[in-house]
Design a protein around this motif. Structure first.
Motif, PDB file in Angstrom:
ATOM      1  N   ALA A 157       7.126   4.380  -9.458  1.00  0.00           N
ATOM      2  CA  ALA A 157       6.480   3.129  -9.847  1.00  0.00           C
ATOM      3  C   ALA A 157       6.957   1.953  -9.003  1.00  0.00           C
ATOM      4  CB  ALA A 157       6.746   2.858 -11.326  1.00  0.00           C
TER       5      ALA A 157
ATOM      6  N   ARG B 238       3.747  -5.044  -5.913  1.00  0.00           N
ATOM      7  CA  ARG B 238       2.423  -4.704  -5.385  1.00  0.00           C
ATOM      8  C   ARG B 238       2.020  -5.744  -4.328  1.00  0.00           C
ATOM      9  NH1 ARG B 238      -0.837  -1.201  -7.914  1.00  0.00           N
ATOM     10  NH2 ARG B 238      -1.390  -0.900  -5.748  1.00  0.00           N
TER      11      ARG B 238
ATOM     12  N   ARG C  75      10.254   6.557  -0.928  1.00  0.00           N
ATOM     13  CA  ARG C  75       9.206   5.621  -1.356  1.00  0.00           C
ATOM     14  C   ARG C  75       8.394   6.158  -2.531  1.00  0.00           C
ATOM     15  NH1 ARG C  75       9.587   0.357   0.252  1.00  0.00           N
ATOM     16  NH2 ARG C  75       9.608   0.114   2.504  1.00  0.00           N
TER      17      ARG C  75
ATOM     18  N   LYS D 273      15.447   1.574  -0.968  1.00  0.00           N
ATOM     19  CA  LYS D 273      16.347   1.836   0.165  1.00  0.00           C
ATOM     20  C   LYS D 273      17.797   1.922  -0.308  1.00  0.00           C
ATOM     21  CE  LYS D 273      13.979   0.712   4.351  1.00  0.00           C
ATOM     22  NZ  LYS D 273      12.700   0.024   4.224  1.00  0.00           N
TER      23      LYS D 273
ATOM     24  N   ASN E 200       1.362   4.025 -10.455  1.00  0.00           N
ATOM     25  CA  ASN E 200       1.305   4.805  -9.227  1.00  0.00           C
ATOM     26  C   ASN E 200       0.564   6.115  -9.539  1.00  0.00           C
ATOM     27  OD1 ASN E 200       1.889   6.635  -7.113  1.00  0.00           O
ATOM     28  ND2 ASN E 200       3.809   5.602  -6.652  1.00  0.00           N
TER      29      ASN E 200
ATOM     30  N   ALA F 194       6.562  13.486  -4.026  1.00  0.00           N
ATOM     31  CA  ALA F 194       6.280  12.703  -2.811  1.00  0.00           C
ATOM     32  C   ALA F 194       7.542  12.694  -1.950  1.00  0.00           C
ATOM     33  CB  ALA F 194       5.836  11.305  -3.201  1.00  0.00           C
ATOM     34  N   ASN F 195       8.031  11.523  -1.574  1.00  0.00           N
ATOM     35  CA  ASN F 195       9.258  11.410  -0.791  1.00  0.00           C
ATOM     36  C   ASN F 195      10.155  10.383  -1.476  1.00  0.00           C
ATOM     37  OD1 ASN F 195      11.187  10.381   1.189  1.00  0.00           O
ATOM     38  ND2 ASN F 195      10.032  11.555   2.708  1.00  0.00           N
TER      39      ASN F 195
ATOM     40  N   SER G 296       7.836   1.931  -5.673  1.00  0.00           N
ATOM     41  CA  SER G 296       7.906   2.355  -4.268  1.00  0.00           C
ATOM     42  C   SER G 296       8.136   1.180  -3.323  1.00  0.00           C
ATOM     43  CB  SER G 296       6.656   3.132  -3.871  1.00  0.00           C
ATOM     44  OG  SER G 296       5.533   2.290  -3.890  1.00  0.00           O
ATOM     45  N   MET G 297       7.574   0.021  -3.656  1.00  0.00           N
ATOM     46  CA  MET G 297       7.766  -1.160  -2.799  1.00  0.00           C
ATOM     47  C   MET G 297       8.795  -2.132  -3.372  1.00  0.00           C
ATOM     48  SD  MET G 297       6.097  -0.965   0.006  1.00  0.00           S
ATOM     49  CE  MET G 297       5.809  -2.604   0.693  1.00  0.00           C
TER      50      MET G 297
END
Lengths: 77, 584
Positions: free
Chosen positions: B59, B331, B56, B150, B225, B52-53, B61-62
């Motif tokens: 597991a 989530r 982000r 980030k 994910n 992906a990237n 990503s957020m």
């Protein structure tokens, strides 16, 4: 055996008024883990091309103009 | 930016690059592995390849709301933690890797702190660690947990790690002696292939999260994910690496339908707990283990279900504070799910369920077999995070073991030249992956995937029944043949989904094969065999290693390494006494 077009209601919504993909922005397309968003050739705006969503929300969180809204896919809503 | 139509157009093509250390997967373990490898030898080239990237992916990503297994001086000791994990995992643990994690994770917490990720402190400036586990105190909240990815990305840029996003690795290349030589990958938007030659390869490719089908029937509504479709497990298998205890499935408690974590670890310290439909507590401890899941399952099928997360006995401000944490990180769409259904934590209990099956050592123990240096059984090949066999290692384990892997892999790369490989292997892999693009007509990958995963639920979901497993193996073989002969795709994106089908099929076959091999029950629900209901310490207090031998799946027993931290029989039974006797 030809393939059918079975419609699905997609969970990621893009407000075309706010979306600036036509000015070169690709943030939502870039960050999506499942790579399901694309920029439409017709409208120049982002849209959900593949219904393969984890409703994880980077597309919404990282959109510079708050154009993206993630809803819960209907099957699990 | 390519225009929409060009973007997914199949272009084919092949290029080759080389590096000293190649890291596969930029989620949690991967970035830390890349950073640590580069730190060990700043002159070396480190490539981070990501499906992906990196910004982000994975597991988290957020972000993440806290550490589940922080071993912080003054609150817990490495001995205590090693003991806890050994007991939670029914004794089938090579303690060296767990102990090493426990010794190193505090340094990693401090390193993450320097990256700008904050950890909760009390009024005296001490880490505000909470007790959730059976014995020790390890849970540490992260007040700005949404910034984790980030912060990692900033470090990767600063250290000039070479990042290649949107490349899906499909096979490892190995040399004449079996040593790793590199990897074959393709661009998921153009189908162009790349060969990355590397002296050492670190796999950080996450769980096999798209194995079982979630109750909603939505292919991507998984607990993990869904980008993590098991490539790490499949690639390690085909490269000849051993995989450990795959029969110890991952099954997690979750919010029903939403299928995301219910976060009893977050709610527990505030007084929240898991309850049955009579409002009664039925488990002593909300820390996940196979035994806990067994009790959860019993309650679901007993007539005392459904099972709920209970917070509505708390002060409304407390329940709202928990909502605030849970709806912000990890989530965050959970808040929207509850909003649709009108569920407020202060007012009503939240219906829970158990997840579909998967492989994930982050929560259980199924993974590519590694030692305490994150080395697999293939020379030069490393694994860390959810796909490596260090049990119950969660996010902090991915960071810590990623760092251990990065350091050791660079040491290996410094002492070796590139391994040679057979160009025929590259051509064969291109042909295998591209086959669905050569057909005008056939089966789309989403239908094949649905069918495999539906059978995984029908036949592999515990309780495990031998006759059902044998049916599953026949169905999987039929579907494999369908995929080989008839799978078709129309663009590069669908080609990625087709490539994932192979990983899912391989994982389904491995799950069935390893489960049939271990003829006892162990790890509670994770390996509950109806035909062999008892734990058999005389014959099965050992690892099961699965690997590819002469092109065929093969299992063997491997002794558990002698314990570093001794455990008495009395302590060993701690996790078996999960059920609250008053409600039993």
């Amino acid at each position: 055996m030809p393939l059918a077009n079975t419609p699905t209601s997609v969970p990621v919504l893009v407000d075309a008024e706010k979306c600036i993909a036509d000015k070169g922005c690709t943030v939502c397309v870039d960050v999506c883990p499942l790579d399901v968003l694309r920029i439409s050739e017709d409208t120049g705006k982002a849209y959900m091309k593949y219904d393969e969503c984890w409703y994880c929300m980077p597309c919404e969180a990282d959109c510079p103009t708050n154009a993206v809204t993630v809803t819960i896919p209907y099957l699990l809503r | 930016m390519q225009s929409d139509a060009r973007m997914d157009e199949i272009r084919d093509g092949l290029s080759e690059v080389e590096c000293d250390v190649l890291v596969l997967g930029g989620g949690t373990a991967g970035p830390m592995a890349a950073l640590r490898a580069k730190k060990k030898n700043p002159k070396a080239t480190v490539i981070l390849l990501e499906k992906a990237n990196v910004k982000r992916s994975g597991a988290i990503s957020m972000g993440m709301d806290g550490l589940n297994n922080a071993v912080i001086p003054g609150y817990a000791t490495p001995e205590q933690y090693t003991k806890e994990i050994t007991i939670a995992n029914d004794g089938i643990v090579d303690q060296a890797a767990v102990y090493k994690y426990a010794e190193n994770c505090y340094d990693i917490i401090q390193e993450l702190d320097r990256f700008g990720i904050r950890f909760q402190k009390d009024e005296n400036g001490e880490y505000d660690v909470k007790k959730v586990h059976h014995l020790g105190t390890y849970v540490l909240p992260m007040p700005n947990g949404e910034t984790v990815k980030k912060a990692l990305y900033r470090q990767l840029r600063r250290e000039r790690i070479l990042i290649s996003n949107r490349y899906m690795a499909t096979r490892l290349l190995t040399g004449p002696t079996g040593r790793v030589a590199g990897v074959i990958a393709f661009n998921t938007r153009t189908a162009e292939f790349i060969v990355v030659k590397a002296k050492a390869v670190i796999m950080c490719m996450g769980a096999a999260g798209r194995l079982g089908l979630p109750v909603s029937g939505y292919l991507y509504g998984t607990y993990e994910n869904p980008t993590n479709s098991g490539e790490g497990y499949a690639m390690a298998y085909h490269a000849g690496a051993a995989l450990a205890n795959l029969e110890c499935f991952q099954i997690n408690p979750l919010i029903k339908d939403y299928n995301g974590p219910s976060c009893a670890y977050v709610a527990g310290p505030f007084g929240g707990y898991t309850a049955n439909s009579r409002d009664e507590r039925f488990i002593e401890c909300d820390y996940w283990s196979g035994q806990m899941m067994q009790e959860f399952y019993q309650e679901l099928v007993s007539g005392k279900g459904p099972v709920y997360l209970k917070l509505n006995h708390l002060q409304p401000e407390t329940a709202e504070h928990i909502e605030d944490i849970l709806h912000k990180v990890e989530r965050p769409s959970r808040g929207r799910f509850h909003e649709n259904r009108g569920t407020r934590y202060a007012q009503s209990m939240i219906e829970m369920h158990i997840s579909e099956i998967g492989f994930c050592s982050g929560h259980s123990a199924s993974g590519v077999f590694v030692d305490d240096f994150a080395r697999t059984t293939v020379p030069g090949l490393y694994a860390a995070g959810d796909m490596a066999s260090v049990p119950h290692n969660y996010m902090l384990g991915a960071f810590t073991n990623g760092a251990i892997a990065g350091e050791d892999a660079m040491g290996f790369a410094d002492g070796h030249d590139f391994e040679s490989f057979d160009a025929g292997d590259v051509a064969a892999e291109q042909t295998r992956i591209m086959a669905p693009t050569t057909r005008e007509d056939g089966l789309p990958p989403n239908q094949i995937e649905y069918k495999v995963r539906r059978f995984v639920n029908d036949y592999l979901q515990p309780p495990k029944v031998t006759a059902k497993y044998e049916i599953a193996q026949r169905r999987f073989a039929e579907i494999r043949q369908d995929a080989e002969e008839r799978m078709m795709v129309r663009d590069a994106h669908e080609l990625m989904r087709a490539a994932e089908v192979w990983s899912i099929l391989d994982c389904a076959d491995m799950a069935a094969y390893a489960s049939l091999y271990r003829t006892e029950s162990r790890w509670g629900l994770y390996h509950m065999r109806a035909d062999y209901p008892e734990r058999d310490e005389d014959n099965w207090r050992c690892h099961v290693l699965l690997s590819k031998k002469d092109g065929e799946m093969h299992c063997e027993k491997r002794d558990v390494a002698p314990y570093i931290v001794p455990i008495s029989d009395e302590e060993m039974g701690a996790y078996y006494r999960q059920r609250i006797t008053a409600t039993a």
